[in-house]
Design a protein around this motif. Structure first.
Motif, PDB file in Angstrom:
ATOM      1  N   LYS A  17       0.837  -1.202   0.000  1.00  0.00           N
ATOM      2  CA  LYS A  17       0.000   0.000   0.000  1.00  0.00           C
ATOM      3  C   LYS A  17       0.876   1.258   0.000  1.00  0.00           C
ATOM      4  O   LYS A  17       0.603   2.220  -0.726  1.00  0.00           O
ATOM      5  N   THR A  18       1.944   1.240   0.794  1.00  0.00           N
ATOM      6  CA  THR A  18       2.866   2.378   0.875  1.00  0.00           C
ATOM      7  C   THR A  18       3.597   2.580  -0.450  1.00  0.00           C
ATOM      8  O   THR A  18       3.726   3.711  -0.944  1.00  0.00           O
ATOM      9  N   ILE A  19       4.055   1.484  -1.058  1.00  0.00           N
ATOM     10  CA  ILE A  19       4.764   1.559  -2.341  1.00  0.00           C
ATOM     11  C   ILE A  19       3.840   2.108  -3.420  1.00  0.00           C
ATOM     12  O   ILE A  19       4.248   2.936  -4.249  1.00  0.00           O
ATOM     13  N   LYS A  20       2.589   1.686  -3.425  1.00  0.00           N
ATOM     14  CA  LYS A  20       1.633   2.172  -4.433  1.00  0.00           C
ATOM     15  C   LYS A  20       1.420   3.681  -4.305  1.00  0.00           C
ATOM     16  O   LYS A  20       1.264   4.367  -5.318  1.00  0.00           O
ATOM     17  N   ARG A  21       1.421   4.182  -3.089  1.00  0.00           N
ATOM     18  CA  ARG A  21       1.261   5.628  -2.908  1.00  0.00           C
ATOM     19  C   ARG A  21       2.411   6.384  -3.567  1.00  0.00           C
ATOM     20  O   ARG A  21       2.190   7.395  -4.233  1.00  0.00           O
ATOM     21  N   VAL A  22       3.623   5.869  -3.402  1.00  0.00           N
ATOM     22  CA  VAL A  22       4.788   6.521  -4.003  1.00  0.00           C
ATOM     23  C   VAL A  22       4.727   6.380  -5.516  1.00  0.00           C
ATOM     24  O   VAL A  22       5.035   7.331  -6.248  1.00  0.00           O
ATOM     25  N   GLU A  23       4.338   5.219  -6.000  1.00  0.00           N
ATOM     26  CA  GLU A  23       4.250   5.001  -7.448  1.00  0.00           C
ATOM     27  C   GLU A  23       3.180   5.885  -8.094  1.00  0.00           C
ATOM     28  O   GLU A  23       3.278   6.220  -9.274  1.00  0.00           O
ATOM     29  N   GLN A  24       2.165   6.263  -7.316  1.00  0.00           N
ATOM     30  CA  GLN A  24       1.114   7.130  -7.850  1.00  0.00           C
ATOM     31  C   GLN A  24       1.530   8.598  -7.849  1.00  0.00           C
ATOM     32  O   GLN A  24       0.757   9.449  -8.271  1.00  0.00           O
ATOM     33  N   GLY A  25       2.722   8.886  -7.359  1.00  0.00           N
ATOM     34  CA  GLY A  25       3.211  10.248  -7.475  1.00  0.00           C
ATOM     35  C   GLY A  25       3.474  10.967  -6.175  1.00  0.00           C
ATOM     36  O   GLY A  25       3.993  12.091  -6.187  1.00  0.00           O
ATOM     37  N   GLU A  26       3.144  10.387  -5.056  1.00  0.00           N
ATOM     38  CA  GLU A  26       3.433  11.044  -3.784  1.00  0.00           C
ATOM     39  C   GLU A  26       4.942  10.986  -3.533  1.00  0.00           C
ATOM     40  O   GLU A  26       5.615  10.028  -3.908  1.00  0.00           O
ATOM     41  N   ALA A  27       5.468  11.992  -2.897  1.00  0.00           N
ATOM     42  CA  ALA A  27       6.895  12.040  -2.596  1.00  0.00           C
ATOM     43  C   ALA A  27       7.224  11.082  -1.457  1.00  0.00           C
ATOM     44  O   ALA A  27       6.413  10.853  -0.562  1.00  0.00           O
ATOM     45  N   VAL A  28       8.428  10.527  -1.508  1.00  0.00           N
ATOM     46  CA  VAL A  28       8.848   9.516  -0.536  1.00  0.00           C
ATOM     47  C   VAL A  28       8.907  10.104   0.874  1.00  0.00           C
ATOM     48  O   VAL A  28       8.395   9.491   1.820  1.00  0.00           O
ATOM     49  N   LEU A  29       9.521  11.247   1.039  1.00  0.00           N
ATOM     50  CA  LEU A  29       9.713  11.806   2.379  1.00  0.00           C
ATOM     51  C   LEU A  29       8.397  12.091   3.106  1.00  0.00           C
ATOM     52  O   LEU A  29       8.235  11.673   4.258  1.00  0.00           O
ATOM     53  N   PRO A  30       7.423  12.766   2.486  1.00  0.00           N
ATOM     54  CA  PRO A  30       6.160  12.990   3.212  1.00  0.00           C
ATOM     55  C   PRO A  30       5.427  11.699   3.567  1.00  0.00           C
ATOM     56  O   PRO A  30       4.856  11.581   4.655  1.00  0.00           O
ATOM     57  N   VAL A  31       5.467  10.713   2.667  1.00  0.00           N
ATOM     58  CA  VAL A  31       4.805   9.428   2.959  1.00  0.00           C
ATOM     59  C   VAL A  31       5.495   8.758   4.131  1.00  0.00           C
ATOM     60  O   VAL A  31       4.848   8.256   5.055  1.00  0.00           O
ATOM     61  N   ALA A  32       6.828   8.747   4.111  1.00  0.00           N
ATOM     62  CA  ALA A  32       7.574   8.117   5.201  1.00  0.00           C
ATOM     63  C   ALA A  32       7.303   8.819   6.532  1.00  0.00           C
ATOM     64  O   ALA A  32       7.108   8.163   7.555  1.00  0.00           O
ATOM     65  N   ARG A  33       7.291  10.144   6.516  1.00  0.00           N
ATOM     66  CA  ARG A  33       7.025  10.884   7.760  1.00  0.00           C
ATOM     67  C   ARG A  33       5.623  10.594   8.282  1.00  0.00           C
ATOM     68  O   ARG A  33       5.422  10.428   9.485  1.00  0.00           O
ATOM     69  N   GLU A  34       4.666  10.550   7.393  1.00  0.00           N
ATOM     70  CA  GLU A  34       3.278  10.297   7.796  1.00  0.00           C
ATOM     71  C   GLU A  34       3.136   8.923   8.443  1.00  0.00           C
ATOM     72  O   GLU A  34       2.393   8.755   9.422  1.00  0.00           O
ATOM     73  N   LEU A  35       3.849   7.939   7.920  1.00  0.00           N
ATOM     74  CA  LEU A  35       3.739   6.577   8.433  1.00  0.00           C
ATOM     75  C   LEU A  35       4.698   6.293   9.588  1.00  0.00           C
ATOM     76  O   LEU A  35       4.633   5.224  10.196  1.00  0.00           O
TER      77      LEU A  35
END
Length: 133
Positions: A17-35
């Motif tokens: 689910k996390t990888i798909k978010r990045v593949e859809q265009g979200e930046a790695v750093l904000p996703v990582a911080r959020e999780l």
């Protein structure tokens, strides 16, 4: 608390689910911080996903069992490095010979310059010495 977060196991579905978010265009750093995970860990998940698919997300870190894949020694590489060393040595010697030739030329000119005034001044001084009683 940091040690427990470091050794924490994440389910494969969570990682996907996390990888798909990045593949859809979200930046790695904000996703990582959020999780609450490190940016490096997320990059590692993405790399494992691309290399091995879903099975890559469940692999344990560290060396894998079995024979290691070592690169064979390439005699051509050794020949190339020997050739490179030889070429470097040749260039160094050529520079040394060039410097020595410049020194020789300098001293030849200096010697010629010292010999000229001595020969030009001798006849004049010799005639003045012989005129004395």
């Amino acid at each position: 608390m940091a040690a427990s977060a470091k050794n924490r196991q994440y389910p494969t579905a969570y990682k996907l689910k996390t990888i798909k978010r990045v593949e859809q265009g979200e930046a790695v750093l904000p996703v990582a911080r959020e999780l609450g995970i490190s940016r490096k860990l997320l990059h590692d998940w993405i790399k494992a996903w691309k290399a091995h698919g879903p099975e890559g997300l469940n692999r344990k870190p560290g060396p894998k069992p079995g024979p290691r894949k070592l690169k064979p020694l390439q005699p051509e590489a050794n020949k190339r490095s020997a050739l490179a060393r030889a070429n470097a040595r040749i260039a160094e010697l050529e520079r040394l010979v060039g410097r020595q030739q410049m020194d020789i030329d300098f001293f030849r000119k200096a010697l010629r310059a010292m010999e000229r005034p001595a020969t030009q001044g001798k006849p004049a001084s010799a005639s003045s010495k012989s005129s004395k009683p």
